[in-house]
Design an enzyme around this catalytic site. Structure first.
Site, PDB file in Angstrom:
ATOM      1  N   GLN A   1      22.266  29.337 -53.692  1.00  0.00           N
ATOM      2  CA  GLN A   1      20.848  29.414 -53.304  1.00  0.00           C
ATOM      3  C   GLN A   1      20.010  28.384 -54.051  1.00  0.00           C
ATOM      4  OE1 GLN A   1      20.005  31.334 -50.801  1.00  0.00           O
ATOM      5  NE2 GLN A   1      21.907  32.504 -50.678  1.00  0.00           N
TER       6      GLN A   1
ATOM      7  N   CYS B   1      25.425  41.543 -49.926  1.00  0.00           N
ATOM      8  CA  CYS B   1      26.638  41.272 -50.731  1.00  0.00           C
ATOM      9  C   CYS B   1      26.322  41.354 -52.222  1.00  0.00           C
ATOM     10  CB  CYS B   1      27.253  39.916 -50.401  1.00  0.00           C
ATOM     11  SG  CYS B   1      27.592  39.677 -48.670  1.00  0.00           S
TER      12      CYS B   1
ATOM     13  N   HIS C   1      26.503  37.737 -56.520  1.00  0.00           N
ATOM     14  CA  HIS C   1      26.997  37.974 -55.161  1.00  0.00           C
ATOM     15  C   HIS C   1      28.422  38.509 -55.307  1.00  0.00           C
ATOM     16  CE1 HIS C   1      28.520  36.803 -51.167  1.00  0.00           C
ATOM     17  NE2 HIS C   1      27.265  36.645 -50.784  1.00  0.00           N
TER      18      HIS C   1
ATOM     19  N   LYS D   1      24.208  26.544 -46.295  1.00  0.00           N
ATOM     20  CA  LYS D   1      22.897  26.995 -46.780  1.00  0.00           C
ATOM     21  C   LYS D   1      21.982  25.803 -47.059  1.00  0.00           C
ATOM     22  CE  LYS D   1      24.830  31.129 -48.868  1.00  0.00           C
ATOM     23  NZ  LYS D   1      24.647  32.289 -48.003  1.00  0.00           N
TER      24      LYS D   1
ATOM     25  N   ASP E   1      27.209  29.430 -59.858  1.00  0.00           N
ATOM     26  CA  ASP E   1      27.151  29.646 -58.414  1.00  0.00           C
ATOM     27  C   ASP E   1      25.780  29.137 -57.960  1.00  0.00           C
ATOM     28  OD1 ASP E   1      26.705  30.567 -55.881  1.00  0.00           O
ATOM     29  OD2 ASP E   1      27.066  32.677 -56.324  1.00  0.00           O
TER      30      ASP E   1
HETATM   31  N1  ALA Z   1      25.369  35.253 -49.075  1.00  0.00           N
HETATM   32  C1  ALA Z   1      24.651  35.253 -47.854  1.00  0.00           C
HETATM   33  C2  ALA Z   1      23.381  36.037 -47.927  1.00  0.00           C
HETATM   34  O1  ALA Z   1      22.819  36.170 -48.970  1.00  0.00           O
HETATM   35  C3  ALA Z   1      25.479  35.554 -46.670  1.00  0.00           C
HETATM   36  O2  ALA Z   1      22.904  36.516 -46.922  1.00  0.00           O
END
Ligand code: ALA
Length: 423
Positions: A219, A380, A139, A242, A216
């Protein structure tokens, strides 16, 4: 045509593990909404997840009954507020199996966590000619902070490439990892294509060079169990929003020795011991990194969100989400002219795709009229999309409250929308 009238779990066997998607859906007030008269189908969970009522109620309770600044008052309300905030730190600690509560720093989100480490650790430790290793799958939040600190220190950013399936090329990782590498920062799970990276193996290899690793886990947090002691990473970040918590709160995990060895990132109230005009001394971690009044209600909401998730069997969620992923992949890949980008063996339920002759923005806009929310754009991750030769994709990202019926409705709507754009 499939309708949403009868939302039911396709995997009734999961009920024996206490997983009931209808019960879960009823915990999320927004999932009962309609958009343009159609039931909301929320497939943008990688951008942000929806919030269960218990989290919303906890924040309301905080502001109705507990609001006061923390660590500063000797009065009842301040104690309530401080205890709730510090209690949330304990919940986070347990949930990722950190050895100590002092290793949990509350930040605004993963972006701030990475900036903190890049600025604080990077400025103190990097020098000209050193290398920082990241991947092509990062990202922007795990690229730009490293770019800036490398530029400042004359260090070099090295990139692990990604193959056609969207998996890291591990031979290249081993080739790029050398005596010159001083820091490795890697995404656990790709936000734009869903790949789950073999981070434990990566960390083991990096440690042969006695250097730190940041993971990171933005997710990963909503989909996988995280055990920082098992991973043995020096740093790990994720954003609360998230994982069903409010926006504005996130977590930086850092091994105690690392955190205490790093200079402050921001300075101000609550992070100091003694301030004189000649010299200031600082508290130890985590307070050293929590300058000013933090997002108190956000941290408390995060604690409640983690407790909510902990009440649902992780293994059932995993099985259920894999069923959703398999079904969605089958349905979507059957559509003419559609290419799925990211076909890794290990994925979370995130499906990115491009369609010949139909711009992602047009697809997203028309799906919205069907009540379906997906993300369109570069997510991103411009360097990753460049690698696949596209500037934007449509991305459907699912959570444990989504259903097979929603996927069927989505696939049918997608066919209709593509046809409309092409006609
Ligand atoms: N990082 C976030 C996305 O993947 C905002 O949409």
């Amino acid at each position: 045509m499939t309708t949403l009238a009868n939302i039911s779990s396709v995997t009734p066997s999961l009920k024996s593990e206490g997983f009931d998607v209808n019960a879960i859906r009823s915990d999320f007030p927004i999932l009962q909404s309609k958009v343009y008269g159609k039931p909301l189908i929320y497939f943008d969970n990688a951008a942000t997840s929806q919030k269960p009522k218990t989290v919303i109620d906890r924040i309301v309770k905080y502001y109705e009954h507990e609001n006061a600044n923390i660590h500063r008052g000797v009065y009842h309300l301040s104690e309530l507020s401080s205890n709730a905030y510090e209690g949330a730190r304990d919940i986070v600690q347990k949930s990722i199996n950190a050895a100590k509560r002092e290793e949990i720093v509350f930040v605004r989100g993963a972006t701030e966590g990475i900036n903190l480490v890049a600025s604080s650790w990077g400025r103190a430790n990097l020098k000209a000619g050193d290398e920082v290793l990241i991947s092509q799958m990062e990202h922007h939040a795990n690229i730009v902070p490293w770019q800036l600190i490398c530029e400042e220190k004359g260090a070099i950013l090295k990139i692990i490439p990604v193959d056609e399936n969207g998996e890291l090329i591990l031979e290249d990782f081993h080739r790029l990892l050398t005596e010159k590498t001083k820091f490795v920062s890697i995404v656990y799970v790709s936000n734009s294509i869903g790949t789950i990276n073999p981070v434990k193996t990566i960390i083991e290899s990096v440690h042969k060079y006695n250097i730190p690793v940041l993971i990171d886990a933005c997710q990963a947090a909503p989909h996988l169990s995280i055990d920082v002691q098992d991973l043995d990473c020096e740093f790990l970040v994720y954003s609360g929003h998230k994982i069903f918590a409010p926006t504005g709160i996130g977590v930086l995990y850092g091994k105690e020795d690392y955190l205490n060895g790093m200079p402050p990132y921001q300075s101000g109230g609550d992070m100091i011991n003694i301030v004189t005009f000649e010299k200031t001394t600082f508290k130890e971690a985590p307070h050293k990194f929590e300058a000013g009044t933090p997002d108190i209600s956000g941290a408390i909401g995060l604690g409640t969100a983690i407790e909510y998730v902990n009440n649902i069997s992780r293994s059932a969620v995993h099985k259920y989400e894999q069923t959703l992923l398999a079904h969605a992949t089958e349905k979507i890949s059957a559509i003419d002219g559609l290419r799925i980008i990211g076909t890794a063996k290990n994925k979370i339920p995130v499906i990115s795709f491009a369609v010949d002759g139909a711009h992602p923005m047009d697809i997203g806009t028309l799906l919205d009229f069907e009540g379906i929310a997906i993300r369109t754009g570069n997510h991103c991750t411009q360097p990753l999309l460049d690698r696949f030769g596209v500037s934007a994709t449509c991305r459907a990202s699912l959570a444990f409250y989504n259903t097979i019926e929603e996927i069927d409705f989505f696939a049918e709507a997608l066919v209709k929308v593509i046809k409309k754009i092409k006609d």
